[in-house]
Motif scaffolding. Structure first.
Motif, PDB file in Angstrom:
ATOM      1  N   SER A   1      -2.108  -5.473   0.853  1.00 62.09           N
ATOM      2  CA  SER A   1      -1.730  -5.140   2.221  1.00 62.09           C
ATOM      3  C   SER A   1      -2.853  -4.379   2.910  1.00 62.09           C
ATOM      4  CB  SER A   1      -0.449  -4.294   2.215  1.00 62.09           C
ATOM      5  OG  SER A   1      -0.112  -3.857   3.507  1.00 62.09           O
ATOM      6  N   GLU A   2      -2.872  -4.447   4.223  1.00 61.20           N
ATOM      7  CA  GLU A   2      -3.842  -3.702   5.033  1.00 61.20           C
ATOM      8  C   GLU A   2      -3.114  -3.208   6.285  1.00 61.20           C
ATOM      9  OE1 GLU A   2      -6.126  -1.627   6.496  1.00 61.20           O
ATOM     10  OE2 GLU A   2      -7.343  -2.630   4.961  1.00 61.20           O
ATOM     11  N   LEU A   3      -2.955  -1.885   6.401  1.00 64.97           N
ATOM     12  CA  LEU A   3      -2.139  -1.317   7.465  1.00 64.97           C
ATOM     13  C   LEU A   3      -2.697  -1.549   8.859  1.00 64.97           C
ATOM     14  CD1 LEU A   3      -1.016   2.121   5.944  1.00 64.97           C
ATOM     15  CD2 LEU A   3       0.143  -0.084   5.849  1.00 64.97           C
ATOM     16  N   THR A   4      -3.980  -1.841   8.956  1.00 61.62           N
ATOM     17  CA  THR A   4      -4.581  -2.031  10.278  1.00 61.62           C
ATOM     18  C   THR A   4      -4.505  -3.472  10.764  1.00 61.62           C
ATOM     19  OG1 THR A   4      -6.772  -2.401   9.312  1.00 61.62           O
ATOM     20  CG2 THR A   4      -6.200  -0.134   9.895  1.00 61.62           C
ATOM     21  N   GLN A   5      -3.935  -4.359   9.948  1.00 66.52           N
ATOM     22  CA  GLN A   5      -3.876  -5.779  10.299  1.00 66.52           C
ATOM     23  C   GLN A   5      -2.464  -6.180  10.750  1.00 66.52           C
ATOM     24  OE1 GLN A   5      -6.668  -7.720  10.374  1.00 66.52           O
ATOM     25  NE2 GLN A   5      -7.705  -5.791   9.883  1.00 66.52           N
ATOM     26  N   PRO A   6      -2.356  -7.234  11.567  1.00 65.57           N
ATOM     27  CA  PRO A   6      -1.029  -7.717  11.996  1.00 65.57           C
ATOM     28  C   PRO A   6      -0.158  -8.062  10.788  1.00 65.57           C
ATOM     29  CG  PRO A   6      -2.767  -8.762  13.292  1.00 65.57           C
ATOM     30  CD  PRO A   6      -3.454  -8.007  12.185  1.00 65.57           C
ATOM     31  N   GLY A   7       1.104  -7.656  10.866  1.00 63.55           N
ATOM     32  CA  GLY A   7       2.022  -7.929   9.766  1.00 63.55           C
ATOM     33  C   GLY A   7       1.664  -7.208   8.492  1.00 63.55           C
ATOM     34  N   LEU A   8       0.803  -6.184   8.608  1.00 62.58           N
ATOM     35  CA  LEU A   8       0.303  -5.403   7.455  1.00 62.58           C
ATOM     36  C   LEU A   8      -0.467  -6.282   6.473  1.00 62.58           C
ATOM     37  CD1 LEU A   8       3.452  -3.167   6.747  1.00 62.58           C
ATOM     38  CD2 LEU A   8       1.538  -2.717   8.291  1.00 62.58           C
ATOM     39  N   ALA A   9      -0.852  -7.474   6.921  1.00 64.40           N
ATOM     40  CA  ALA A   9      -1.615  -8.429   6.104  1.00 64.40           C
ATOM     41  C   ALA A   9      -0.910  -8.768   4.793  1.00 64.40           C
ATOM     42  CB  ALA A   9      -3.031  -7.891   5.822  1.00 64.40           C
ATOM     43  N   ILE A  10       0.419  -8.758   4.815  1.00 68.73           N
ATOM     44  CA  ILE A  10       1.194  -9.146   3.630  1.00 68.73           C
ATOM     45  C   ILE A  10       1.418 -10.660   3.699  1.00 68.73           C
ATOM     46  CG2 ILE A  10       3.347  -8.815   2.364  1.00 68.73           C
ATOM     47  CD1 ILE A  10       3.580  -6.060   3.635  1.00 68.73           C
ATOM     48  N   SER A  11       1.149 -11.339   2.609  1.00 68.63           N
ATOM     49  CA  SER A  11       1.258 -12.804   2.580  1.00 68.63           C
ATOM     50  C   SER A  11       2.711 -13.237   2.783  1.00 68.63           C
ATOM     51  CB  SER A  11       0.737 -13.336   1.246  1.00 68.63           C
ATOM     52  OG  SER A  11       1.629 -12.981   0.196  1.00 68.63           O
ATOM     53  N   PRO A  12       2.933 -14.447   3.315  1.00 66.71           N
ATOM     54  CA  PRO A  12       4.304 -14.960   3.496  1.00 66.71           C
ATOM     55  C   PRO A  12       5.105 -14.963   2.196  1.00 66.71           C
ATOM     56  CG  PRO A  12       2.729 -16.347   4.674  1.00 66.71           C
ATOM     57  CD  PRO A  12       1.921 -15.380   3.858  1.00 66.71           C
ATOM     58  N   GLU A  13       4.420 -15.271   1.081  1.00 63.28           N
ATOM     59  CA  GLU A  13       5.116 -15.288  -0.222  1.00 63.28           C
ATOM     60  C   GLU A  13       5.613 -13.895  -0.582  1.00 63.28           C
ATOM     61  OE1 GLU A  13       2.381 -18.564   0.287  1.00 63.28           O
ATOM     62  OE2 GLU A  13       1.988 -16.394   0.245  1.00 63.28           O
TER      63      GLU A  13
ATOM     64  N   ALA B   1      -5.866   6.508  14.609  1.00 59.25           N
ATOM     65  CA  ALA B   1      -4.680   7.263  14.192  1.00 59.25           C
ATOM     66  C   ALA B   1      -3.410   6.572  14.675  1.00 59.25           C
ATOM     67  CB  ALA B   1      -4.751   8.692  14.734  1.00 59.25           C
ATOM     68  N   LEU B   2      -3.463   6.023  15.888  1.00 65.72           N
ATOM     69  CA  LEU B   2      -2.320   5.299  16.446  1.00 65.72           C
ATOM     70  C   LEU B   2      -2.025   4.049  15.621  1.00 65.72           C
ATOM     71  CD1 LEU B   2      -0.588   5.824  19.027  1.00 65.72           C
ATOM     72  CD2 LEU B   2      -1.993   4.107  20.162  1.00 65.72           C
ATOM     73  N   GLN B   3      -3.084   3.352  15.214  1.00 65.72           N
ATOM     74  CA  GLN B   3      -2.917   2.138  14.418  1.00 65.72           C
ATOM     75  C   GLN B   3      -2.264   2.441  13.068  1.00 65.72           C
ATOM     76  OE1 GLN B   3      -3.831  -1.343  15.053  1.00 65.72           O
ATOM     77  NE2 GLN B   3      -2.483  -1.437  13.274  1.00 65.72           N
ATOM     78  N   LEU B   4      -2.749   3.473  12.390  1.00 68.50           N
ATOM     79  CA  LEU B   4      -2.269   3.776  11.041  1.00 68.50           C
ATOM     80  C   LEU B   4      -0.917   4.485  11.037  1.00 68.50           C
ATOM     81  CD1 LEU B   4      -5.646   4.918   9.445  1.00 68.50           C
ATOM     82  CD2 LEU B   4      -4.365   2.849   8.886  1.00 68.50           C
ATOM     83  N   ASN B   5      -0.709   5.397  11.973  1.00 63.87           N
ATOM     84  CA  ASN B   5       0.503   6.225  11.933  1.00 63.87           C
ATOM     85  C   ASN B   5       1.663   5.684  12.752  1.00 63.87           C
ATOM     86  OD1 ASN B   5      -0.937   7.952  10.302  1.00 63.87           O
ATOM     87  ND2 ASN B   5      -1.286   9.508  11.863  1.00 63.87           N
ATOM     88  N   VAL B   6       1.371   4.883  13.778  1.00 67.28           N
ATOM     89  CA  VAL B   6       2.442   4.410  14.664  1.00 67.28           C
ATOM     90  C   VAL B   6       2.646   2.898  14.550  1.00 67.28           C
ATOM     91  CG1 VAL B   6       3.312   4.366  17.024  1.00 67.28           C
ATOM     92  CG2 VAL B   6       1.947   6.316  16.243  1.00 67.28           C
ATOM     93  N   ILE B   7       1.591   2.130  14.812  1.00 69.66           N
ATOM     94  CA  ILE B   7       1.730   0.663  14.795  1.00 69.66           C
ATOM     95  C   ILE B   7       2.100   0.168  13.402  1.00 69.66           C
ATOM     96  CG2 ILE B   7       0.525  -1.519  15.183  1.00 69.66           C
ATOM     97  CD1 ILE B   7      -1.183  -0.059  17.288  1.00 69.66           C
ATOM     98  N   ALA B   8       1.469   0.717  12.363  1.00 72.15           N
ATOM     99  CA  ALA B   8       1.802   0.313  10.990  1.00 72.15           C
ATOM    100  C   ALA B   8       3.257   0.646  10.674  1.00 72.15           C
ATOM    101  CB  ALA B   8       0.870   1.000  10.001  1.00 72.15           C
ATOM    102  N   THR B   9       3.747   1.780  11.181  1.00 70.63           N
ATOM    103  CA  THR B   9       5.152   2.146  10.972  1.00 70.63           C
ATOM    104  C   THR B   9       6.074   1.155  11.672  1.00 70.63           C
ATOM    105  OG1 THR B   9       4.564   4.495  10.795  1.00 70.63           O
ATOM    106  CG2 THR B   9       6.860   3.986  11.294  1.00 70.63           C
TER     107      THR B   9
END
Length: 538
Positions: free
Chosen positions: A107-119, A147-155
């Motif tokens: 996973s990557e918190l700064t990426q859309p959908g947390l970069a978690i694969s569909p599987e 900070a907004l990306q990691l603490n708010v958008i990722a949440t």
């Protein structure tokens, strides 16, 4: 079996009802068979959470942890390195195969959908029972956009994933007691956000970093940094989902080394007070601007984790209609002040010194700005200049002034929190303690009234030596000898400095010479008297 055939108000009492009631009343029994998702599991608090779950809830089914692959290190390598940590020694003794319960998810918190694969999304949606959201950037000087990306958008994105989880029973969010530090009295409620998060995110999206940096002070207003500002926004984002999810929010204050578990004093980083303690123990930090009488709201990491697990159990079992907030602090229950911390840290490092100290531990705290600047000049910048000059003359690269500049920046970021007091309401924390069985109160102890501060600070300082700096306790005699050597060097330098000042600047007048000879003769008389007394006693 007793009671199986008895009638209840709703009909016959069944064995399954008894089993269910027992699992609801005991925290370890509740977590038995559960699949748990943890963000920030490779961080300080996340690791302690993983260890505590594996050790105190051994029947837990699986821990799914979101892991960001790093350059040159795969996800599996990061998890493997984490599990080799000394923190897991007790778990390793009880269950050498504990690692089989840990399932990493890329996973990557700064990426859309947390970069978690569909599987992986499908896997998590079908099995997760509880989410513990520990991931965040804790850097006080983090650029606002990041900070907004990691603490708010990722949440936000994790909450979207949580809503897809078919068997989710609780979502526990780790916030901070300082999310609302612009208030002096902080209740266990979620306050209105300083700005609508969505509007802020949309506004900043098109701006470059330079513009965002320029407007950041006006945006954060009376909060000291982007960390507290974005954590306040994240609480509001979490609260918006309380109609769809069972939510608990944990607000720890300044998280420090462990109090009791898995062993006293465990710490693995330089963040917060740990770096300050080490700098003081090394003799690098000699002064800090703080209020001696202000409460230092330290909270041991194991207290936070025990409360978090208990809150997860309570949220899942009782399903509160609104998100419950737990102020996890010590100041209103068992206060300890910055002046007291300074005293105990210095005493501890003199008894258990760090190796190769720059100077003897001897820091002082002042709230006076002019005095602070004086000590910075005399105790920090001047010695750093002399030491760097020595390094240059000996053909080495100067480094001490750079170290002091970094130190001043770090303690400057802490100054806001070490110079004032807050009052936190802790009714929910007390309520939760009352809901636990006597056995669970021992296993998941978060009663900070029992905390002995001098002992805790001693263990904290020893923990920085053993676990952060990886120093061997058997080398303490050599470290003490080094401190004695530094003391002798200091006395010699001070004596030569006094002699130099008197001879060059004062002894030019007859009166100054007379005073000089009087002081010297007095010293000789004292030494003669001391020698005579010693010979008589023999």
């Amino acid at each position: 079996m007793d009671g199986v055939g008895e009638q209840s108000r709703d009909g016959p009492l069944r064995l399954t009802d008894i089993t269910a009631d027992r699992s609801m009343s005991s925290v370890p029994d509740y977590y038995a068979g559960k699949n748990i998702l943890i963000t920030g599991a490779t961080g300080f608090m996340g690791k302690v959470l993983v260890e505590k779950l594996l050790r105190s809830c051994p029947e837990v089914k699986a821990l799914y942890i979101l892991v960001r692959p790093k350059a040159g290190q795969s996800m599996q390598q990061r998890v493997s390195d984490m599990m080799k940590c000394k923190l897991f020694d007790r778990v390793r003794e009880d269950d050498p195969d504990f690692h089989q319960k840990i399932i990493p998810i890329s996973s990557e918190l700064t990426q859309p959908g947390l970069a978690i694969s569909p599987e992986d999304v499908e896997k998590l949606s079908g099995c997760i029972n509880i989410v513990f959201h520990c991931a965040a950037t804790i850097r006080f000087d983090e650029p606002l956009k990041h900070a907004l990306q990691l603490n708010v958008i990722a949440t936000q994105q994790l909450l979207s994933l949580a809503q897809q989880m078919q068997h989710l029973q609780a979502f526990i969010h780790i916030s901070t007691a300082y999310a609302n530090c612009n208030r002096k009295h902080i209740d266990e409620v979620i306050y209105p956000p300083p700005v609508e998060p969505k509007k802020l995110i949309d506004s900043l999206e098109w701006m470059d970093e330079g513009i965002v940096r320029d407007i950041t002070p006006r945006l954060i207003g009376d909060r000291p940094n982007t960390y507290t500002y974005t954590k306040a926004l994240a609480e509001y984002v979490v609260q918006q989902e309380q109609g769809k999810l069972s939510i608990g929010i944990i607000r720890p204050s300044i998280v420090g080394a462990s109090w009791q578990e898995p062993f006293p004093g465990w710490i693995d980083n330089f963040n917060g007070p740990s770096g300050v303690f080490i700098a003081a123990g090394k003799g690098i930090l000699r002064t800090m601007r703080a209020n001696n009488d202000a409460v230092a709201d330290l909270i041991p990491v194991d207290v936070v984790i025990n409360l978090t697990l208990a809150a997860g159990w309570y949220t899942a079992v009782h399903k509160p209609k609104t998100a419950l907030v737990y102020n996890c602090t010590t100041g209103g229950i068992n206060p300890f002040h910055w002046g007291e911390i300074e005293h105990h840290v210095m005493s501890s490092f003199k008894r258990n010194p760090l190796e190769q100290a720059f100077r003897r531990p001897n820091a002082n705290i002042t709230s006076n700005y002019l005095m602070y600047q004086y000590w910075i000049l005399v105790s920090h910048k001047f010695p750093a200049f002399i030491y760097d000059l020595f390094l240059r003359l000996s053909g080495q690269k100067p480094q001490m002034m750079r170290i002091f500049n970094r130190l001043h920046k770090a303690i400057g970021l802490l100054e806001y929190f070490s110079s004032q007091d807050w009052e936190w309401n802790s009714d929910n924390m007390s309520m939760l303690m009352g809901q636990l069985t006597p056995e669970d109160r021992k296993t998941f102890n978060f009663d900070v009234r029992q905390l002995n501060w001098p002992v805790y600070i001693e263990n904290y300082c020893i923990g920085t030596k053993k676990y952060v700096l990886n120093e061997d306790m058997s080398d303490i005699p050599a470290a003490r000898q080094h401190l004695r050597k530094l003391r002798n060097i200091r006395y010699t330098f001070n004596t030569l400095l006094v002699v130099f000042i008197w001879r060059v600047f004062i002894a030019r007048s007859q009166m100054a010479r007379n005073i000089w000879y009087f002081v010297v003769s007095l010293c000789f008389k004292f030494l003669s008297y001391f020698r005579a007394s010693s010979s008589l006693t023999k």
